[in-house]
Design a protein around this motif. Structure first.
Motif, PDB file in Angstrom:
ATOM      1  N   ASN A  78       0.832  -1.209   0.000  1.00  0.00           N
ATOM      2  CA  ASN A  78       0.000   0.000   0.000  1.00  0.00           C
ATOM      3  C   ASN A  78       0.871   1.265   0.000  1.00  0.00           C
ATOM      4  OD1 ASN A  78      -2.696   1.152   0.135  1.00  0.00           O
ATOM      5  ND2 ASN A  78      -2.188   1.794   2.210  1.00  0.00           N
ATOM      6  N   ARG A  79       2.169   1.106  -0.220  1.00  0.00           N
ATOM      7  CA  ARG A  79       3.163   2.189  -0.283  1.00  0.00           C
ATOM      8  C   ARG A  79       3.555   2.688   1.096  1.00  0.00           C
ATOM      9  NH1 ARG A  79       1.287   6.694  -3.525  1.00  0.00           N
ATOM     10  NH2 ARG A  79       3.433   7.399  -3.454  1.00  0.00           N
ATOM     11  N   GLY A  80       3.385   1.889   2.134  1.00  0.00           N
ATOM     12  CA  GLY A  80       3.861   2.233   3.473  1.00  0.00           C
ATOM     13  C   GLY A  80       3.345   3.563   3.964  1.00  0.00           C
ATOM     14  N   GLU A  81       4.246   4.398   4.449  1.00  0.00           N
ATOM     15  CA  GLU A  81       3.875   5.714   4.997  1.00  0.00           C
ATOM     16  C   GLU A  81       3.251   6.626   3.940  1.00  0.00           C
ATOM     17  OE1 GLU A  81       3.870   7.150   7.979  1.00  0.00           O
ATOM     18  OE2 GLU A  81       4.806   5.542   9.116  1.00  0.00           O
ATOM     19  N   GLN A  82       3.608   6.432   2.668  1.00  0.00           N
ATOM     20  CA  GLN A  82       3.041   7.266   1.614  1.00  0.00           C
ATOM     21  C   GLN A  82       1.694   6.744   1.122  1.00  0.00           C
ATOM     22  OE1 GLN A  82       6.442   6.226   1.379  1.00  0.00           O
ATOM     23  NE2 GLN A  82       6.865   8.146   2.443  1.00  0.00           N
ATOM     24  N   GLY A  83       1.282   5.590   1.614  1.00  0.00           N
ATOM     25  CA  GLY A  83       0.018   4.995   1.193  1.00  0.00           C
ATOM     26  C   GLY A  83      -1.177   5.757   1.730  1.00  0.00           C
ATOM     27  N   LYS A  84      -2.328   5.356   1.274  1.00  0.00           N
ATOM     28  CA  LYS A  84      -3.566   6.014   1.688  1.00  0.00           C
ATOM     29  C   LYS A  84      -4.509   5.004   2.329  1.00  0.00           C
ATOM     30  CE  LYS A  84      -3.554   9.338  -2.106  1.00  0.00           C
ATOM     31  NZ  LYS A  84      -4.268   9.758  -3.316  1.00  0.00           N
ATOM     32  N   GLN A  85      -5.164   5.405   3.371  1.00  0.00           N
ATOM     33  CA  GLN A  85      -6.290   4.694   3.981  1.00  0.00           C
ATOM     34  C   GLN A  85      -6.029   3.207   4.216  1.00  0.00           C
ATOM     35  OE1 GLN A  85      -9.278   5.559   1.037  1.00  0.00           O
ATOM     36  NE2 GLN A  85      -9.878   7.438   2.076  1.00  0.00           N
ATOM     37  N   PHE A  86      -4.932   2.885   4.857  1.00  0.00           N
ATOM     38  CA  PHE A  86      -4.586   1.482   5.070  1.00  0.00           C
ATOM     39  C   PHE A  86      -5.667   0.732   5.840  1.00  0.00           C
ATOM     40  CE2 PHE A  86      -2.512  -1.885   7.595  1.00  0.00           C
ATOM     41  CZ  PHE A  86      -2.137  -2.708   6.555  1.00  0.00           C
ATOM     42  N   PHE A  87      -6.110   1.313   6.960  1.00  0.00           N
ATOM     43  CA  PHE A  87      -7.153   0.661   7.765  1.00  0.00           C
ATOM     44  C   PHE A  87      -8.399   0.373   6.944  1.00  0.00           C
ATOM     45  CE2 PHE A  87      -5.964   1.904  12.302  1.00  0.00           C
ATOM     46  CZ  PHE A  87      -5.919   0.595  12.727  1.00  0.00           C
ATOM     47  N   LEU A  88      -8.911   1.395   6.318  1.00  0.00           N
ATOM     48  CA  LEU A  88     -10.143   1.265   5.533  1.00  0.00           C
ATOM     49  C   LEU A  88      -9.969   0.213   4.445  1.00  0.00           C
ATOM     50  CD1 LEU A  88     -12.989   2.359   4.871  1.00  0.00           C
ATOM     51  CD2 LEU A  88     -11.863   3.990   3.343  1.00  0.00           C
ATOM     52  N   ARG A  89      -8.899   0.315   3.718  1.00  0.00           N
ATOM     53  CA  ARG A  89      -8.655  -0.642   2.640  1.00  0.00           C
ATOM     54  C   ARG A  89      -8.495  -2.062   3.176  1.00  0.00           C
ATOM     55  NH1 ARG A  89      -4.521   2.693  -1.320  1.00  0.00           N
ATOM     56  NH2 ARG A  89      -6.099   4.164  -2.063  1.00  0.00           N
ATOM     57  N   TYR A  90      -7.770  -2.205   4.270  1.00  0.00           N
ATOM     58  CA  TYR A  90      -7.547  -3.547   4.819  1.00  0.00           C
ATOM     59  C   TYR A  90      -8.871  -4.228   5.164  1.00  0.00           C
ATOM     60  CZ  TYR A  90      -6.199  -7.437   7.684  1.00  0.00           C
ATOM     61  OH  TYR A  90      -6.092  -8.701   8.187  1.00  0.00           O
ATOM     62  N   PHE A  91      -9.709  -3.529   5.900  1.00  0.00           N
ATOM     63  CA  PHE A  91     -10.957  -4.167   6.336  1.00  0.00           C
ATOM     64  C   PHE A  91     -11.941  -4.363   5.188  1.00  0.00           C
ATOM     65  CE2 PHE A  91      -9.362  -2.840  10.510  1.00  0.00           C
ATOM     66  CZ  PHE A  91      -9.417  -4.080  11.125  1.00  0.00           C
ATOM     67  N   LEU A  92     -12.029  -3.423   4.271  1.00  0.00           N
ATOM     68  CA  LEU A  92     -12.938  -3.596   3.138  1.00  0.00           C
ATOM     69  C   LEU A  92     -12.462  -4.711   2.214  1.00  0.00           C
ATOM     70  CD1 LEU A  92     -13.804   0.112   2.266  1.00  0.00           C
ATOM     71  CD2 LEU A  92     -15.157  -1.519   3.559  1.00  0.00           C
ATOM     72  N   LEU A  93     -11.170  -4.725   1.920  1.00  0.00           N
ATOM     73  CA  LEU A  93     -10.639  -5.789   1.061  1.00  0.00           C
ATOM     74  C   LEU A  93     -10.711  -7.152   1.755  1.00  0.00           C
ATOM     75  CD1 LEU A  93      -7.539  -3.963  -0.431  1.00  0.00           C
ATOM     76  CD2 LEU A  93      -9.629  -4.584  -1.648  1.00  0.00           C
ATOM     77  N   SER A  94     -10.470  -7.179   3.062  1.00  0.00           N
ATOM     78  CA  SER A  94     -10.554  -8.440   3.804  1.00  0.00           C
ATOM     79  C   SER A  94     -11.950  -9.043   3.725  1.00  0.00           C
ATOM     80  CB  SER A  94     -10.184  -8.244   5.270  1.00  0.00           C
ATOM     81  OG  SER A  94      -8.812  -8.085   5.406  1.00  0.00           O
ATOM     82  N   TRP A  95     -12.945  -8.189   3.766  1.00  0.00           N
ATOM     83  CA  TRP A  95     -14.325  -8.681   3.686  1.00  0.00           C
ATOM     84  C   TRP A  95     -14.554  -9.384   2.350  1.00  0.00           C
ATOM     85  CZ3 TRP A  95     -18.459 -10.336   5.903  1.00  0.00           C
ATOM     86  CH2 TRP A  95     -19.635 -10.433   5.180  1.00  0.00           C
ATOM     87  N   VAL A  96     -14.220  -8.722   1.248  1.00  0.00           N
ATOM     88  CA  VAL A  96     -14.490  -9.277  -0.075  1.00  0.00           C
ATOM     89  C   VAL A  96     -13.605 -10.491  -0.349  1.00  0.00           C
ATOM     90  CG1 VAL A  96     -14.469  -8.803  -2.559  1.00  0.00           C
ATOM     91  CG2 VAL A  96     -15.295  -7.063  -0.968  1.00  0.00           C
ATOM     92  N   VAL A  97     -12.313 -10.367  -0.112  1.00  0.00           N
ATOM     93  CA  VAL A  97     -11.394 -11.479  -0.381  1.00  0.00           C
ATOM     94  C   VAL A  97     -11.702 -12.650   0.545  1.00  0.00           C
ATOM     95  CG1 VAL A  97      -8.969 -12.208  -0.362  1.00  0.00           C
ATOM     96  CG2 VAL A  97      -9.589  -9.979  -1.305  1.00  0.00           C
TER      97      VAL A  97
END
Length: 172
Positions: A78-97
Motif C-alpha cells: 500500500n506504499r507504506g507511509e506514503q500509502g492512503k487509507q490502510f485501515f479502511l482498505r484492509y478491512f474492506l478488502l478483507s471482507w471481499v477477499v
C-alpha cells in the motif's frame, strides 16, 4: 500510541495526526491483543495448567510472526507511509477477499471433515491421514488465496494512487 487515552486518540483523529505507520501499529496491536486470550485459555481452563501450554504458546508466537509478516507486506504494498487509507482498505478488502475464499474453502472443509469422521470409523489409518491432509491443504489453500489476493488488491490500489497523485489537480 494511545493505550488508555481515548480523548487523546479522538483529538488526534480529528486533527488528522495519525500517520499510516501508526495505523499499521494499531492494527498489529489489535490482532495481538485479541488473539492472546484465546491462546492463554484453552477450553475455559488456563493453558498454563495443561500439558499443552508450551505448544500453544509456541503456536501463538509463530502465528503472531506470520501475522506481522502478512500485515507488513500488505502495508508495504500500500506504499507504506506514503500509502492512503490502510485501515479502511484492509478491512474492506478483507471482507471481499475473505468472503470469496470462504465460498470455496468452507464447503470443502465441511465435506472433508465429514469424510474424515466417516472414514476414521471404517477404514485404515492411512486413508484417515489422507483425508486429514486434504483438510489441512484445504485450509492452507484458502489462506494462500487470501494472502495473494490481498497483495494483488493493495498493489493495484497503490499503483492507482501513484498515478492519480502525480497528475496535476484541476481546480474548477
Amino acid at each position: 500510541m494511545h493505550f488508555l487515552n481515548l480523548d487523546g486518540m479522538i483529538d488526534d483523529l480529528k486533527a488528522n495526526r495519525i500517520s499510516e505507520g501508526q495505523s499499521f501499529r494499531y492494527l498489529v496491536g489489535y490482532f495481538v491483543v485479541v488473539g492472546f486470550p484465546s491462546q492463554i485459555f484453552n477450553s475455559g481452563e488456563p493453558a498454563q495448567k495443561t500439558p499443552e501450554a508450551l505448544p500453544l504458546l509456541i503456536g501463538y508466537a509463530i502465528g503472531i510472526g506470520l501475522l506481522y509478516w502478512f500485515l507488513s507486506s500488505v502495508f508495504r504494498a500500500n506504499r507504506g507511509e506514503q500509502g492512503k487509507q490502510f485501515f479502511l482498505r484492509y478491512f474492506l478488502l478483507s471482507w471481499v477477499v475473505g468472503f470469496r475464499s470462504s465460498i470455496v474453502t468452507i464447503p470443502l472443509i465441511v465435506i472433508v471433515s465429514f469424510l474424515v469422521k466417516l472414514e476414521a470409523v471404517k477404514v485404515s489409518t492411512a486413508v484417515s491421514i489422507f483425508f486429514l491432509a486434504l483438510l489441512i491443504l484445504s485450509v492452507l489453500g484458502g489462506l494462500i488465496y487470501y494472502i495473494l489476493k490481498m497483495h494483488e488488491a493493495f498493489r493495484a490500489l497503490a499503483s492507482h494512487d501513484q498515478l492519480t497523485s502525480s497528475e496535476p489537480s484541476v481546480v474548477p
